[in-house]
Design a protein around this motif. Structure first.
Motif, PDB file in Angstrom:
ATOM      1  N   GLN A 285      16.758  70.932  26.456  1.00 32.71           N
ATOM      2  CA  GLN A 285      15.323  71.041  26.691  1.00 32.71           C
ATOM      3  C   GLN A 285      14.566  70.124  25.732  1.00 32.71           C
ATOM      4  OE1 GLN A 285      14.309  73.017  29.250  1.00 32.71           O
ATOM      5  NE2 GLN A 285      16.474  73.515  29.582  1.00 32.71           N
ATOM      6  N   ILE A 286      13.292  69.947  25.993  1.00 29.19           N
ATOM      7  CA  ILE A 286      12.425  69.199  25.082  1.00 29.19           C
ATOM      8  C   ILE A 286      11.796  70.178  24.107  1.00 29.19           C
ATOM      9  CG2 ILE A 286      10.381  67.754  24.868  1.00 29.19           C
ATOM     10  CD1 ILE A 286      10.955  66.609  27.597  1.00 29.19           C
ATOM     11  N   ILE A 287      12.091  70.019  22.823  1.00 28.28           N
ATOM     12  CA  ILE A 287      11.558  70.908  21.788  1.00 28.28           C
ATOM     13  C   ILE A 287      10.198  70.373  21.339  1.00 28.28           C
ATOM     14  CG2 ILE A 287      11.903  71.883  19.502  1.00 28.28           C
ATOM     15  CD1 ILE A 287      14.876  71.595  19.881  1.00 28.28           C
ATOM     16  N   THR A 288       9.182  71.180  21.450  1.00 33.31           N
ATOM     17  CA  THR A 288       7.839  70.779  21.021  1.00 33.31           C
ATOM     18  C   THR A 288       7.456  71.540  19.755  1.00 33.31           C
ATOM     19  OG1 THR A 288       6.834  72.462  22.439  1.00 33.31           O
ATOM     20  CG2 THR A 288       7.105  70.256  23.363  1.00 33.31           C
ATOM     21  N   VAL A 289       6.704  70.871  18.904  1.00 33.09           N
ATOM     22  CA  VAL A 289       6.220  71.481  17.662  1.00 33.09           C
ATOM     23  C   VAL A 289       4.715  71.282  17.568  1.00 33.09           C
ATOM     24  CG1 VAL A 289       8.404  71.186  16.442  1.00 33.09           C
ATOM     25  CG2 VAL A 289       6.701  69.367  16.370  1.00 33.09           C
ATOM     26  N   THR A 290       4.071  72.133  16.786  1.00 31.85           N
ATOM     27  CA  THR A 290       2.614  72.066  16.617  1.00 31.85           C
ATOM     28  C   THR A 290       2.231  71.801  15.172  1.00 31.85           C
ATOM     29  OG1 THR A 290       2.520  74.472  16.331  1.00 31.85           O
ATOM     30  CG2 THR A 290       2.206  73.603  18.577  1.00 31.85           C
ATOM     31  N   SER A 291       3.149  71.220  14.415  1.00 30.01           N
ATOM     32  CA  SER A 291       2.915  70.974  12.998  1.00 30.01           C
ATOM     33  C   SER A 291       2.121  69.689  12.799  1.00 30.01           C
ATOM     34  CB  SER A 291       4.255  70.875  12.262  1.00 30.01           C
ATOM     35  OG  SER A 291       4.059  70.496  10.916  1.00 30.01           O
ATOM     36  N   THR A 292       0.922  69.827  12.268  1.00 25.99           N
ATOM     37  CA  THR A 292       0.105  68.641  11.969  1.00 25.99           C
ATOM     38  C   THR A 292       0.692  67.860  10.794  1.00 25.99           C
ATOM     39  OG1 THR A 292      -1.346  70.017  10.597  1.00 25.99           O
ATOM     40  CG2 THR A 292      -2.008  69.658  12.884  1.00 25.99           C
ATOM     41  N   SER A 293       1.344  68.563   9.876  1.00 30.03           N
ATOM     42  CA  SER A 293       1.963  67.890   8.734  1.00 30.03           C
ATOM     43  C   SER A 293       3.099  66.979   9.197  1.00 30.03           C
ATOM     44  CB  SER A 293       2.506  68.924   7.743  1.00 30.03           C
ATOM     45  OG  SER A 293       1.472  69.761   7.263  1.00 30.03           O
ATOM     46  N   TYR A 294       3.876  67.452  10.152  1.00 32.85           N
ATOM     47  CA  TYR A 294       4.991  66.652  10.660  1.00 32.85           C
ATOM     48  C   TYR A 294       4.487  65.504  11.537  1.00 32.85           C
ATOM     49  CZ  TYR A 294       9.437  65.462  12.859  1.00 32.85           C
ATOM     50  OH  TYR A 294      10.542  64.789  13.299  1.00 32.85           O
ATOM     51  N   SER A 295       3.476  65.764  12.348  1.00 29.68           N
ATOM     52  CA  SER A 295       2.956  64.720  13.231  1.00 29.68           C
ATOM     53  C   SER A 295       2.307  63.578  12.447  1.00 29.68           C
ATOM     54  CB  SER A 295       1.939  65.312  14.216  1.00 29.68           C
ATOM     55  OG  SER A 295       0.811  65.816  13.533  1.00 29.68           O
ATOM     56  N   TYR A 296       1.922  63.857  11.195  1.00 27.16           N
ATOM     57  CA  TYR A 296       1.301  62.815  10.374  1.00 27.16           C
ATOM     58  C   TYR A 296       2.262  61.652  10.139  1.00 27.16           C
ATOM     59  CZ  TYR A 296      -0.856  60.508   6.366  1.00 27.16           C
ATOM     60  OH  TYR A 296      -1.397  59.577   5.515  1.00 27.16           O
TER      61      TYR A 296
ATOM     62  N   CYS B 286      12.791  68.753  14.567  1.00 25.70           N
ATOM     63  CA  CYS B 286      11.917  69.566  15.419  1.00 25.70           C
ATOM     64  C   CYS B 286      12.458  70.984  15.596  1.00 25.70           C
ATOM     65  CB  CYS B 286      11.737  68.894  16.779  1.00 25.70           C
ATOM     66  SG  CYS B 286      10.707  67.414  16.733  1.00 25.70           S
ATOM     67  N   LEU B 287      13.785  71.127  15.705  1.00 22.97           N
ATOM     68  CA  LEU B 287      14.371  72.461  15.851  1.00 22.97           C
ATOM     69  C   LEU B 287      14.114  73.292  14.598  1.00 22.97           C
ATOM     70  CD1 LEU B 287      16.168  74.436  17.460  1.00 22.97           C
ATOM     71  CD2 LEU B 287      18.138  73.434  16.279  1.00 22.97           C
ATOM     72  N   THR B 288      14.267  72.677  13.435  1.00 23.17           N
ATOM     73  CA  THR B 288      14.045  73.397  12.174  1.00 23.17           C
ATOM     74  C   THR B 288      12.595  73.844  12.041  1.00 23.17           C
ATOM     75  OG1 THR B 288      15.778  72.040  11.133  1.00 23.17           O
ATOM     76  CG2 THR B 288      14.304  73.261   9.674  1.00 23.17           C
ATOM     77  N   ILE B 289      11.680  72.955  12.396  1.00 18.49           N
ATOM     78  CA  ILE B 289      10.257  73.304  12.295  1.00 18.49           C
ATOM     79  C   ILE B 289       9.888  74.377  13.310  1.00 18.49           C
ATOM     80  CG2 ILE B 289       7.903  72.402  12.610  1.00 18.49           C
ATOM     81  CD1 ILE B 289       8.893  69.741  11.523  1.00 18.49           C
ATOM     82  N   SER B 290      10.437  74.271  14.515  1.00 16.15           N
ATOM     83  CA  SER B 290      10.098  75.241  15.567  1.00 16.15           C
ATOM     84  C   SER B 290      10.580  76.651  15.237  1.00 16.15           C
ATOM     85  CB  SER B 290      10.693  74.800  16.911  1.00 16.15           C
ATOM     86  OG  SER B 290      12.109  74.828  16.872  1.00 16.15           O
ATOM     87  N   LYS B 291      11.592  76.769  14.380  1.00 13.89           N
ATOM     88  CA  LYS B 291      12.107  78.083  14.009  1.00 13.89           C
ATOM     89  C   LYS B 291      11.285  78.740  12.901  1.00 13.89           C
ATOM     90  CE  LYS B 291      15.692  77.982  16.785  1.00 13.89           C
ATOM     91  NZ  LYS B 291      15.814  78.903  17.934  1.00 13.89           N
ATOM     92  N   GLY B 292      10.411  77.994  12.276  1.00 10.31           N
ATOM     93  CA  GLY B 292       9.614  78.529  11.176  1.00 10.31           C
ATOM     94  C   GLY B 292       8.435  79.348  11.658  1.00 10.31           C
ATOM     95  N   THR B 293       7.993  80.285  10.826  1.00 13.94           N
ATOM     96  CA  THR B 293       6.839  81.117  11.181  1.00 13.94           C
ATOM     97  C   THR B 293       5.534  80.339  11.031  1.00 13.94           C
ATOM     98  OG1 THR B 293       6.837  81.968   8.897  1.00 13.94           O
ATOM     99  CG2 THR B 293       8.023  83.265  10.564  1.00 13.94           C
ATOM    100  N   ASP B 294       5.495  79.479  10.019  1.00 17.98           N
ATOM    101  CA  ASP B 294       4.312  78.635   9.807  1.00 17.98           C
ATOM    102  C   ASP B 294       4.753  77.179   9.876  1.00 17.98           C
ATOM    103  OD1 ASP B 294       1.921  77.477   9.177  1.00 17.98           O
ATOM    104  OD2 ASP B 294       1.908  78.103   7.064  1.00 17.98           O
ATOM    105  N   GLN B 295       4.528  76.545  11.021  1.00 17.39           N
ATOM    106  CA  GLN B 295       5.022  75.186  11.224  1.00 17.39           C
ATOM    107  C   GLN B 295       4.305  74.155  10.364  1.00 17.39           C
ATOM    108  OE1 GLN B 295       5.382  73.924  15.289  1.00 17.39           O
ATOM    109  NE2 GLN B 295       6.433  75.794  15.959  1.00 17.39           N
ATOM    110  N   ASN B 296       3.140  74.511   9.832  1.00 12.54           N
ATOM    111  CA  ASN B 296       2.398  73.578   8.984  1.00 12.54           C
ATOM    112  C   ASN B 296       2.774  73.695   7.511  1.00 12.54           C
ATOM    113  OD1 ASN B 296       0.711  72.185  10.885  1.00 12.54           O
ATOM    114  ND2 ASN B 296      -0.450  74.083  11.127  1.00 12.54           N
TER     115      ASN B 296
END
Length: 346
Positions: free
Chosen positions: A152-163, A86-96
């Motif tokens: 803290q709780i790290i949240t992500v908005t990546s639909t690819s990861y949530s799949y 989640c930390l790696t994805i949250s640092k990206g510009t395009d989380q998807n």
């Protein structure tokens, strides 16, 4: 009939069937499954989906227990894996971005391999007792997960990861297929190759195994790595299902549930023979029990107590020694009554 009665899967299946029957009587629509937008929904589907991480961890734990070991760090590895991804994805510009999600998954799995290898080195090379060696990572790993998430709780908005944790494939949750792949790999490696016999031999008598030419150190090292990978993938399933990572609570007490699933499935903590199918059934029993407790409205503060008593009852029912003692006492009581009746008649 006696063979079926004595089969190691007989009592776990009976307990699982009893839990499902209770849920059906309590809630008549418990077995109902509906289809929405090409996805199956229902209580049974939820049990499989939410129980997938525990099944993964328990599969890895089975092989560790078979070598007469234990891994108390799996819950911490679950937390670390989800936190890193989640930390790696949250640092990206395009989380998807597929590349970013793939890199985060590989990074989490790679770190899980390293953590599993650390446990394996401490146990197989350094000769530290498994419960102590893995307790080190259990404590330190939870702190590492909190450091990664900065508390803290790290949240992500990546639909690819949530799949990974909440997506569907062929109308079924994708997590079920992940567990199926891990189970098939474990079965092929342990039942279609000599690795399974090596694991059982090391668990029964590591000294005799070394004298027979089996490299016990390598076998133990390998099973701890596999257990770490299973825990890491379970962390991905958990974090992707809720699109967030909680270093403090993710995977909490998973090590205990995994050990219970292994024991309920028929594998002895003394090492030796192991049953992967029984472990999966044991994990399903625990997840079904959790679902049942929440469904009947047991207060959260006593949920663990109720769960502990039920698991204790399951283990006692499965224990051949306990069942034999009950049968012996019943027969002894009947013989005493017969003698008393004969004495009074005479």
């Amino acid at each position: 009939m006696s063979k079926i009665y004595k089969h190691h899967l007989f009592w776990p299946l009976c307990v699982l069937a009893a839990l499902l029957l209770f849920n059906l009587l309590y809630s008549p629509d418990f077995f109902s499954i509906t289809m929405h937008d090409g996805h199956l929904y229902g209580s049974l589907i939820d049990i499989l989906n939410f129980g997938a991480p525990l099944m993964l961890v328990a599969i890895g734990m089975t092989l560790v227990v078979a070598t007469k070991g234990i891994d108390l760090s799996v819950g911490s590895i679950v937390a670390i894996s989800g936190a890193i991804a989640c930390l790696t994805i949250s640092k990206g510009t395009d989380q998807n971005a597929l590349g970013l999600v793939t890199f985060s998954i590989l990074l989490a799995v790679g770190l899980s391999i390293i953590l599993g290898a650390w446990n394996g080195l401490l146990v197989s090379v350094a000769g530290i007792q498994p419960i102590i060696a893995t307790l080190i990572l259990m404590v330190a790993g939870r702190g590492i997960a909190q450091l990664v998430t900065d508390g803290q709780i790290i949240t992500v908005t990546s639909t690819s990861y949530s799949y990974i944790g909440s997506g569907s494939l062929a109308t079924l949750p994708f997590s079920i297929f992940v567990v199926a792949i891990a189970l098939v790999i474990a079965l092929l490696l342990t039942r279609k190759t000599s690795l399974g016999l090596f694991i059982e031999s090391v668990g029964c008598n590591p000294t005799a195994s070394r004298m027979a030419g089996i490299r016990a150190t390598v076998v133990i090292f390998a099973v701890y790595i596999f257990c770490g990978v299973c825990a890491g993938v379970a962390g991905l399933l958990l974090s992707s299902n809720v699109s967030s990572a909680d270093g403090n609570n993710a995977g909490l007490w998973y090590e205990l549930d995994a050990i219970l699933a292994v024991v309920i499935g028929g594998t002895s903590l003394n090492g030796g023979r192991f049953y992967l199918a029984g472990t999966v059934i044991g994990a399903l029993i625990i997840q079904t029990l959790t679902t049942t407790i929440y469904m009947i409205g047991v207060p959260p503060e006593i949920t663990l107590v109720v769960k502990a008593f039920v698991v204790l009852a399951v283990c006692l029912i499965q224990s051949e020694t306990f069942r034999s003692s009950i049968v012996y006492r019943r027969h002894k009581r009947q013989d005493t009554m017969k003698k008393e009746v004969a004495r009074r008649v005479s």
